[in-house]
Design an enzyme around this catalytic site. Sequence first.
Site, PDB file in Angstrom:
ATOM      1  CE1 TYR A   1      -3.659   2.559   0.694  1.00 14.96           C
ATOM      2  CE2 TYR A   1      -2.316   3.294   2.538  1.00 14.96           C
ATOM      3  CZ  TYR A   1      -3.391   3.480   1.685  1.00 14.96           C
ATOM      4  OH  TYR A   1      -4.190   4.590   1.842  1.00 14.96           O
TER       5      TYR A   1
ATOM      6  CG  ASP B   1       5.923   3.685   0.517  1.00 12.61           C
ATOM      7  OD1 ASP B   1       6.283   4.432   1.458  1.00 12.61           O
ATOM      8  OD2 ASP B   1       4.732   3.518   0.198  1.00 12.61           O
TER       9      ASP B   1
ATOM     10  CE  LYS C   1       1.572   5.419   8.097  1.00 16.02           C
ATOM     11  NZ  LYS C   1       1.523   4.500   6.998  1.00 16.02           N
TER      12      LYS C   1
HETATM   13  C1  LIG Z   1       0.782   4.908   5.602  1.00 13.57           C
HETATM   14  C2  LIG Z   1       1.473   4.606   4.360  1.00 13.57           C
HETATM   15  C3  LIG Z   1       1.327   5.412   3.217  1.00 13.57           C
HETATM   16  C4  LIG Z   1       0.318   6.526   3.138  1.00 13.57           C
HETATM   17  O1  LIG Z   1       0.570   7.538   4.027  1.00 13.57           O
HETATM   18  P1  LIG Z   1      -0.642   8.551   4.386  1.00 13.57           P
HETATM   19  O2  LIG Z   1       0.030   9.549   5.280  1.00 13.57           O
HETATM   20  O3  LIG Z   1      -1.670   7.725   5.079  1.00 13.57           O
HETATM   21  O4  LIG Z   1      -1.126   9.124   3.135  1.00 13.57           O
HETATM   22  C5  LIG Z   1       2.108   5.136   2.127  1.00 13.57           C
HETATM   23  N1  LIG Z   1       2.975   4.114   2.124  1.00 13.57           N
HETATM   24  C6  LIG Z   1       3.131   3.307   3.189  1.00 13.57           C
HETATM   25  C7  LIG Z   1       4.118   2.211   3.134  1.00 13.57           C
HETATM   26  C8  LIG Z   1       2.368   3.518   4.335  1.00 13.57           C
HETATM   27  O5  LIG Z   1       2.501   2.683   5.364  1.00 13.57           O
END
Ligand SMILES: *Cc1c(COP(=O)(O)O)cnc(C)c1O
Length: 430
Positions: free
Chosen positions: A147, A242, A270
């Site tokens: 994701y 990511d 995050k």
């Molecule tokens: C949480 C997350 C996202 C999205 O971040 P948001 O701040 O919720 O838009 C993208 N990539 C990874 C791996 C994530 O865990």
Amino acid sequence: MSKLNTEKSKKAFAEAQSFIPGGVNSPVRAFGAVGGTPIFIKSGSGCHLTDVDGNTYVDYVGSWGPLILGHAEPRIVKRIHEAVANGTSYGAPTELEIKLAQLMKEAMPSLEKVRMVNSGTEATMSAIRLARGFTKRDAVIKFEGCYHGHVDSLLIQAGSGATTLGTPTSPGIPQDFVKHTISLPYNNIDAVNEVCSKRGKDIACIIVEAVAGNMGVVLPKKGYLEGLREITKRHGIVLILDEVMTGFRVAHGGVQSLYNITPDLTTLGKIIGGGLPVGAYGGKKEIMDTISPVGPVYQAGTLSGNPVAMTAGIATLEILRDGNIYKTLEEKSKRLAAGMEKACKDAGIPAYHTRLGSMLCTFFTDQPVTDYATAKRCDTKRYAKFFHGMLERGFYFAPSQFEAVFVSMAHGEKEIDATVNAFREVIKGF
Ligand SMILES: *Cc1c(COP(=O)(O)O)cnc(C)c1O
């Protein structure tokens, strides 16, 4: 064990639903995967959350990852207060942005240049645009179960076999928007090799959760990440790691430091926001300098580099410079994971346990989980039982099997041992 009194949460949820779709501002919060009504939170402190009915829980969600130091960490709260007093947004550059970029680069040397945004989604969306602009190619490879936020072109379900086109997983995304996205199984380097040997020249980037945390925690097989690095290099494809979840989580330098991979671009979010809304993308200078105002690839943000958010990020990353933190997190997390694993063994409950640093997962399945297909075999009804059993006993886990458990510096041995004891009780009832 008596049922919780959650009258006020129930009332709030009913009211919320008349103003907010589904009563929540992000779908997983609605408890759809586990049933029941979501707990409405009043406050957080250390490893604890308190709900509107006055129940207190040990929190293993940590706002889905950012709160590696726990809720309302006093040093961070103090810095945020000071920052707010100086004004909350200027729409002009500040020295704070330089400071945060420096702290990020210090931990992840691959971040030669960094651009701040406001969420993880914005980071991945922008990184993909940049990769396309830089390579002048359109196609993107992503992996099933990974994701990257709710980016249009990435909300795609794989077709059957590498030749069939994927389809959008959400209405509102035209088929045309995903026609350049190739979705492949995670942890399968042959599938990547096959596609790239045929279409390498069309592919702008490969985006991957280097350690997957959004189908539960799934670790890369030996050689998988190295393989992705090698293939992308060979075909001139931009490799985007990511690390929105894993950055400053699994290690100070993220997955890339643990596996010794130098990506072309990294996306972050995050933890780097210290609990405030922040995202970032960064990497090779020559790629990053393709973004405007230096280069032609457009990307902007009214609140990007927000001084309060930058301050929370700086305060967090300054604390995380202390290498002992990751040692301590490792010990705490190991204690929790080992305790839950032993509990399952003792009770004869089939489960597959994964962990990297303070990110861990208990999959209720009798088989190893290595990709999305194997993750989906989990007994999600059993997970729902686990979730509610733990919640009733005062332990707040993610309301879905396909999420990570996050341990923070605020979790003590006392809370961790109590968690394991409660878990033993809960699985007795399976
Ligand atoms: C949480 C997350 C996202 C999205 O971040 P948001 O701040 O919720 O838009 C993208 N990539 C990874 C791996 C994530 O865990």
